[in-house]
Design a protein around this motif. Structure first.
Motif, PDB file in Angstrom:
ATOM      1  N   LEU A 111       0.795  -1.201   0.101  1.00 20.55           N
ATOM      2  CA  LEU A 111      -0.060  -0.198   0.170  1.00 20.55           C
ATOM      3  C   LEU A 111       0.972   1.258  -0.200  1.00 20.55           C
ATOM      4  O   LEU A 111       0.641   2.199  -0.635  1.00 20.55           O
ATOM      5  N   LEU A 112       1.921   1.221   0.775  1.00 20.24           N
ATOM      6  CA  LEU A 112       2.706   2.257   1.041  1.00 20.24           C
ATOM      7  C   LEU A 112       3.464   2.641  -0.421  1.00 20.24           C
ATOM      8  O   LEU A 112       3.966   3.759  -0.966  1.00 20.24           O
ATOM      9  N   ARG A 113       3.962   1.424  -1.177  1.00 21.35           N
ATOM     10  CA  ARG A 113       4.612   1.539  -2.491  1.00 21.35           C
ATOM     11  C   ARG A 113       3.430   2.230  -3.560  1.00 21.35           C
ATOM     12  O   ARG A 113       4.113   2.748  -4.502  1.00 21.35           O
ATOM     13  N   GLY A 125     -12.058   6.185   6.613  1.00 21.45           N
ATOM     14  CA  GLY A 125     -12.713   6.646   5.246  1.00 21.45           C
ATOM     15  C   GLY A 125     -11.658   7.400   4.892  1.00 21.45           C
ATOM     16  O   GLY A 125     -11.617   8.146   3.733  1.00 21.45           O
ATOM     17  N   ARG A 126     -10.552   7.873   5.564  1.00 22.57           N
ATOM     18  CA  ARG A 126      -9.482   8.874   5.057  1.00 22.57           C
ATOM     19  C   ARG A 126      -8.141   8.254   4.818  1.00 22.57           C
ATOM     20  O   ARG A 126      -7.312   8.886   3.882  1.00 22.57           O
ATOM     21  N   ILE A 127      -8.123   6.907   5.040  1.00 22.88           N
ATOM     22  CA  ILE A 127      -6.504   6.331   4.929  1.00 22.88           C
ATOM     23  C   ILE A 127      -6.932   4.788   4.698  1.00 22.88           C
ATOM     24  O   ILE A 127      -7.856   4.301   4.777  1.00 22.88           O
ATOM     25  N   ALA A 128      -5.827   4.375   4.060  1.00 24.80           N
ATOM     26  CA  ALA A 128      -5.944   2.808   3.431  1.00 24.80           C
ATOM     27  C   ALA A 128      -5.915   1.753   4.570  1.00 24.80           C
ATOM     28  O   ALA A 128      -6.676   0.774   4.520  1.00 24.80           O
ATOM     29  N   ALA A 129      -5.190   1.851   5.602  1.00 20.63           N
ATOM     30  CA  ALA A 129      -5.103   0.726   6.498  1.00 20.63           C
ATOM     31  C   ALA A 129      -4.427   1.272   7.992  1.00 20.63           C
ATOM     32  O   ALA A 129      -3.748   2.429   7.923  1.00 20.63           O
ATOM     33  N   VAL A 130      -4.525   0.483   8.866  1.00 23.68           N
ATOM     34  CA  VAL A 130      -3.854   0.559  10.222  1.00 23.68           C
ATOM     35  C   VAL A 130      -3.419  -0.926  10.549  1.00 23.68           C
ATOM     36  O   VAL A 130      -4.071  -1.761  10.587  1.00 23.68           O
ATOM     37  N   VAL A 131      -2.063  -0.808  10.983  1.00 23.92           N
ATOM     38  CA  VAL A 131      -1.397  -2.072  11.656  1.00 23.92           C
ATOM     39  C   VAL A 131      -1.495  -1.807  12.998  1.00 23.92           C
ATOM     40  O   VAL A 131      -1.100  -0.886  13.653  1.00 23.92           O
ATOM     41  N   ASP A 132      -2.363  -2.821  13.418  1.00 17.73           N
ATOM     42  CA  ASP A 132      -2.422  -2.791  14.911  1.00 17.73           C
ATOM     43  C   ASP A 132      -1.266  -3.537  15.746  1.00 17.73           C
ATOM     44  O   ASP A 132      -1.289  -4.842  15.809  1.00 17.73           O
ATOM     45  N   GLY A 133      -0.425  -2.751  16.290  1.00 21.05           N
ATOM     46  CA  GLY A 133       0.665  -3.156  17.107  1.00 21.05           C
ATOM     47  C   GLY A 133       0.431  -2.991  18.740  1.00 21.05           C
ATOM     48  O   GLY A 133       1.386  -3.181  19.536  1.00 21.05           O
TER      49      GLY A 133
END
Length: 326
Positions: free
Chosen positions: A18-20, A160-168
């Motif tokens: 996603l970042l790429r 709704g504003r960003i693609a993803a969150v990584v839950d750490g």
């Protein structure tokens, strides 16, 4: 739809892809969750400002995998920067340095300096290693509001504003990094954090806690980290309840002698207090309280960073004297 990713290898690969692709991904750091984007992509960096509602002249911190990458982003790295990097990186320290000529002014707010950090969180480190480039990553929240220390905070405010969150999981430090300006003749602390002036003094011949004539850096506006609910700082020994007739919520290290609708007990240890400050403010802001009060902790050096965040998140009760009831 925002993806909720885990820390497994497959999900980290999804985050990197996603970042790429120029998307925004919230990642845990040891301080707060950061809203990460490819620091070499103008479109991705602009997306950060749009998602947060962040002013374009407010610079971003670029996160890198190791101190060896400093010359990619900074010009003429001073010896003091290498000393501090060796002592505190990976960790909650951001260095402000003269910017390298090739770096986009989008990252610096048009200034001649850049803010750089090597995060210690293993998830962010794993993403940086896979990604292979620097990641711009301010706090993953609407500009000026409470910083997120869990994935749930990110979801609540940026869905709704960003693609993803990584839950750490919860961030172990809980407040933003210490920022030290090394771009001038004299090292200066521009934002206090878990790394204190005493810690830094062991590696610098002199360091000041002053932002006079300093570069603009993240998290130093007079109003910042603020809940939506009206929030005031009060003396710890306030004898009577302010705001008569209002449902009061109180954050304090000990109870008061007047009634409150909700009380959130805070630790008497500054590190433990800092770790839960934002998460407690998120809880308080979601409550049915009309007004939030924060009783100031001790005025001691160990509490400097906590006092800084409280001051920026609140208004002074003394400034609102005309609204105080007895």
């Amino acid at each position: 739809m925002m993806l909720h990713l885990t820390t497994c290898a497959d999900d980290l690969d999804i985050a990197v892809n996603l970042l790429r692709a120029g998307k925004l991904v919230a990642l845990p750091t040891e301080t707060v969750y950061g809203l990460a984007a490819d620091a070499t992509s103008a479109g991705a960096v602009r997306a950060i400002f749009h998602a947060k509602g962040r002013p374009a002249d407010h610079p971003l911190i670029v996160h890198i995998a190791a101190a060896e990458q400093l010359p990619v982003w900074a010009d003429q790295v001073p010896e003091a920067a290498w000393r501090l990097a060796s002592a505190f990186w990976p960790g909650p320290l951001t260095l402000v340095l003269p910017v390298a000529p090739a770096v986009s002014p989008l990252l610096t707010g048009g200034q001649a300096t850049i803010a750089l950090r090597v995060p210690a969180h293993p998830v962010f480190q794993a993403v940086l290693r896979r990604f292979g480039r620097g990641l711009a990553a301010p706090s993953a929240n609407p500009f000026g509001r409470i910083s997120p220390t869990t994935a749930a905070h990110v979801q609540r405010h940026l869905a709704g504003r960003i693609a993803a969150v990584v839950d750490g999981g919860p961030c172990p430090v809980g407040i933003e990094s210490t920022i030290v300006d090394l771009s001038g003749d004299q090292p200066r602390i521009l934002r206090p954090g878990a790394i204190t002036i005493g810690d830094l003094a062991r590696y610098l011949t002199r360091v000041e806690a002053s932002a006079m004539a300093a570069p603009r850096v993240p998290g130093t506006l007079a109003s910042h980290y603020a809940p939506r609910t009206p929030c005031y700082r009060i003396p710890p020994d306030l004898p009577e309840a302010p705001f008569a007739g209002q449902r009061l919520g109180l954050l304090a290290t000990r109870p008061v002698n007047w009634p409150v609708a909700k009380f959130w007990p805070m630790s008497a240890n500054p590190e433990d207090y800092a770790r839960v400050l934002y998460s407690t403010l998120h809880q308080a802001d979601a409550s049915d309280c009309d007004v939030l009060l924060i009783a100031l902790p001790p005025d001691e050096p160990a509490w400097t960073a906590v006092h800084d965040r409280i001051r920026r998140a609140t208004r002074s009760l003394l400034m609102e004297a005309g609204r105080v009831g007895h």
